[in-house]
Design a protein around this motif. Structure first.
Motif, short mmCIF file in Angstrom:
data_model
loop_
_atom_site.label_atom_id
_atom_site.label_comp_id
_atom_site.label_asym_id
_atom_site.label_seq_id
_atom_site.Cartn_x
_atom_site.Cartn_y
_atom_site.Cartn_z
N GLY A 222 0.72 -1.40 0.15
CA GLY A 222 -0.11 0.05 0.05
C GLY A 222 0.91 1.07 -0.02
N GLU A 223 0.16 2.41 -0.08
CA GLU A 223 0.82 3.82 -0.16
C GLU A 223 1.66 3.97 0.91
OE1 GLU A 223 -1.21 6.38 -3.50
OE2 GLU A 223 -2.42 6.01 -1.80
N SER A 224 1.32 3.55 2.20
CA SER A 224 1.73 3.99 3.47
C SER A 224 3.03 3.21 3.53
CB SER A 224 0.78 3.33 4.75
OG SER A 224 -0.43 4.19 4.76
N ALA A 225 3.16 2.04 2.85
CA ALA A 225 4.45 1.34 3.06
C ALA A 225 5.44 1.86 1.81
CB ALA A 225 4.32 -0.05 2.64
N ASP A 226 4.89 2.73 0.97
CA ASP A 226 5.74 3.36 -0.12
C ASP A 226 6.41 4.55 0.28
OD1 ASP A 226 6.66 4.53 -2.43
OD2 ASP A 226 4.97 3.74 -3.55
N ILE A 227 5.31 5.24 1.30
CA ILE A 227 5.92 6.48 1.82
C ILE A 227 6.99 6.15 2.99
CG2 ILE A 227 5.17 8.45 3.27
CD1 ILE A 227 2.66 8.36 1.83
N LEU A 228 6.76 5.25 4.02
CA LEU A 228 7.63 4.95 4.87
C LEU A 228 8.85 4.44 4.50
CD1 LEU A 228 4.99 3.36 7.47
CD2 LEU A 228 5.95 5.63 7.52
N SER A 229 8.81 3.67 3.45
CA SER A 229 10.21 3.05 2.90
C SER A 229 11.12 4.07 2.11
CB SER A 229 9.99 1.81 2.00
OG SER A 229 9.24 1.94 0.98
N LYS A 230 10.30 5.38 1.97
CA LYS A 230 10.97 6.24 1.02
C LYS A 230 11.02 5.96 -0.37
CE LYS A 230 11.95 8.74 4.79
NZ LYS A 230 11.24 9.79 5.26
N GLY A 231 9.99 5.12 -0.78
CA GLY A 231 9.95 4.53 -2.37
C GLY A 231 10.77 3.33 -2.34
N LYS A 232 11.36 2.84 -1.36
CA LYS A 232 12.06 1.61 -1.89
C LYS A 232 10.88 0.51 -2.02
CE LYS A 232 16.24 2.47 0.76
NZ LYS A 232 16.00 3.73 1.01
N LEU A 233 9.90 0.36 -1.35
CA LEU A 233 8.70 -0.46 -1.66
C LEU A 233 7.58 0.56 -2.62
CD1 LEU A 233 8.03 -2.09 1.75
CD2 LEU A 233 9.13 -3.13 0.00
N ARG A 234 7.33 -0.32 -3.69
CA ARG A 234 6.26 0.48 -4.66
C ARG A 234 5.06 -0.05 -4.28
NH1 ARG A 234 8.44 3.13 -8.95
NH2 ARG A 234 6.24 3.60 -9.25
N SER A 235 4.17 0.85 -4.25
CA SER A 235 2.39 0.51 -4.10
C SER A 235 2.21 0.07 -5.14
CB SER A 235 1.97 1.83 -3.48
OG SER A 235 2.06 3.00 -4.34
N THR A 236 1.18 -0.78 -5.30
CA THR A 236 0.51 -1.43 -6.15
C THR A 236 -0.71 -0.73 -6.90
OG1 THR A 236 1.42 -3.40 -5.21
CG2 THR A 236 -0.19 -3.83 -7.18
N LEU A 237 -0.75 -0.21 -7.97
CA LEU A 237 -1.90 0.26 -8.59
C LEU A 237 -2.54 -0.96 -9.30
CD1 LEU A 237 -3.70 2.55 -9.71
CD2 LEU A 237 -2.29 2.85 -11.77
N HIS A 238 -3.73 -1.23 -8.82
CA HIS A 238 -4.39 -2.59 -9.32
C HIS A 238 -5.95 -2.12 -9.53
CE1 HIS A 238 -4.89 -2.12 -5.03
NE2 HIS A 238 -6.02 -2.85 -4.96
N CYS A 239 -6.75 -3.26 -10.12
CA CYS A 239 -8.07 -3.28 -10.29
C CYS A 239 -8.63 -4.71 -10.49
CB CYS A 239 -8.49 -2.65 -11.65
SG CYS A 239 -7.94 -3.65 -13.11
N VAL A 240 -9.75 -4.92 -10.47
CA VAL A 240 -10.50 -6.24 -10.38
C VAL A 240 -11.22 -6.37 -11.68
CG1 VAL A 240 -11.50 -8.08 -9.40
CG2 VAL A 240 -10.36 -6.84 -8.00
N CYS A 241 -10.86 -7.18 -12.65
CA CYS A 241 -11.69 -7.22 -13.94
C CYS A 241 -12.65 -8.10 -13.87
CB CYS A 241 -10.60 -7.23 -15.31
SG CYS A 241 -9.68 -8.66 -15.14
N ARG A 242 -13.70 -8.24 -14.73
CA ARG A 242 -14.81 -9.40 -14.80
C ARG A 242 -14.56 -10.21 -15.84
NH1 ARG A 242 -20.13 -8.23 -12.68
NH2 ARG A 242 -20.46 -6.10 -12.17
N PRO A 243 -14.74 -11.46 -15.94
CA PRO A 243 -14.53 -12.45 -16.80
C PRO A 243 -15.44 -11.78 -18.08
CG PRO A 243 -15.17 -13.49 -14.86
CD PRO A 243 -15.51 -12.15 -14.48
N ALA A 244 -14.74 -12.19 -19.17
CA ALA A 244 -15.43 -11.81 -20.53
C ALA A 244 -16.57 -12.81 -20.65
CB ALA A 244 -14.54 -11.63 -21.69
#
Length: 341
Positions: A222-244
């Protein structure tokens, strides 16, 4: 459900053979299994998910320790323990058919004539969506914006721990006396063999699909880990898609959100500016090597229109409460306040 670290420790301290701090070593008899239940016997459902939630919390703490050793210090683990609790949620993603039934059920108020017209129209729509195509391919990039269970976003805590999802196939809803029936569900395998959780690779501007086994757990940064780690851990931009082309399938997952204390104060110092305010290359300036490059850049721009950058939601000196409120507000509108539950 609020899952308290102290309760997790107490649950294993009562068993001398376990060793304090090892929530992962809960006895098998303490974890009820769905197969143990008759149709309507769910008296121990809460205890079952609490036990699973404590295991997921301990897994998050173990990962935090490993990351802290790599980064230096103990910021992540300490921030989790200071929060005293994590948030557990059972998340149900409605099938298209069930969403339609719920909408139609909400329209039943009014005159009997309007009721009958709605009933007739909904019958037609239900007959259309009930025609299923079982030859399902993996979701392609251009399908994702219009066919999502959950829109693109970042989690703003430290870690999000998820079970591999369960998929349920809903029976075709029927109508009787102008009333809609409730669908019955049967567990089924993932239509394409993956989780339908998708993540965006920021450096390659590509969407990747998460595949996992039914026995595994998924952990997102998450973004809190990204901030606390000074960017060494990257937060994950994600979504959940439906089956076609599958309108009667729904998705279930159990999620534990691990986050800092609400009073935790964040600093922007030493945080990489390219993460703080990423810049997407304008489409008209994209390299014209091939159509795929242009499509990926167009997808990147579309996602950035939806997801507000960190710089728009986070300011130096914010507490986690302020950051989460501003993030929720920009994603969903309103006051940004979360439910106490």
């Amino acid at each position: 459900m609020q899952l308290k670290y102290s309760q997790g420790l107490e649950s294993i301290e009562t068993k001398p053979s376990h060793g304090v701090g090892s929530l992962l070593n809960l006895e098998n008899e303490n974890i009820c299994r769905i197969s143990d239940f008759e149709d309507d016997e769910f008296d121990d459902l809460e205890n079952m998910f609490k036990a699973l939630g404590f295991c997921m919390m301990e897994l998050g703490l173990c990962l935090a320790r490993i990351c802290d050793r790599a980064i230096g210090g103990n910021e992540l683990e300490q921030s989790l323990l200071e929060s005293c609790a994590a948030k557990g949620r059972l998340i149900h993603y409605h099938s298209i058919v069930d969403s339609l039934v719920l909408r139609e059920a909400g329209r039943r108020k009014g005159s009997s004539k309007r009721h009958a017209n709605n009933y007739s129209r909904s019958e037609q729509r239900l007959s259309k969506v009930a025609n299923l195509d079982t030859n399902v391919n993996e979701v392609r990039s251009y399908d994702m914006q219009a066919n999502l269970w959950q829109q693109w976003h970042y989690d703003y805590g430290i870690f999000t721990v998820l079970t591999d999802p369960m998929f349920l196939l809903a029976s075709q809803p029927t109508t009787a006396n102008n009333e809609f029936s409730i669908s019955r569900y049967q567990e089924c395998a993932s239509p394409s063999g993956h989780s339908y959780l998708q993540i965006f690779h920021p450096n390659k501007s590509k969407v990747l699909t998460v595949k996992s086994s039914p026995e595994s757990l998924i952990i997102q940064v998450g973004e809190s880990a990204d901030i606390l780690s000074k960017g060494k851990l990257r937060s994950t931009l994600h979504c959940v898609c439906r089956p076609a082309r599958l309108d009667n399938i729904c998705r279930e997952t159990f999620v534990v959100f691990l986050q800092p204390a609400w009073s935790k104060t964040f600093s922007i110092s030493d945080y990489p500016m390219e993460h703080y305010n990423p810049v997407c290359q304008p489409l008209e300036q994209a390299e014209e090597r091939n159509v795929a490059d242009q499509d990926q850049n167009a997808l990147t721009q579309e996602i950035q229109k939806i997801v507000p950058p960190l710089s728009a939601r986070f300011k130096d000196g914010m507490t986690f409460a302020e950051f989460s409120r501003e993030t929720t507000k920009q994603y969903y509108g309103g006051s940004g306040l979360q439910s106490n539950r």
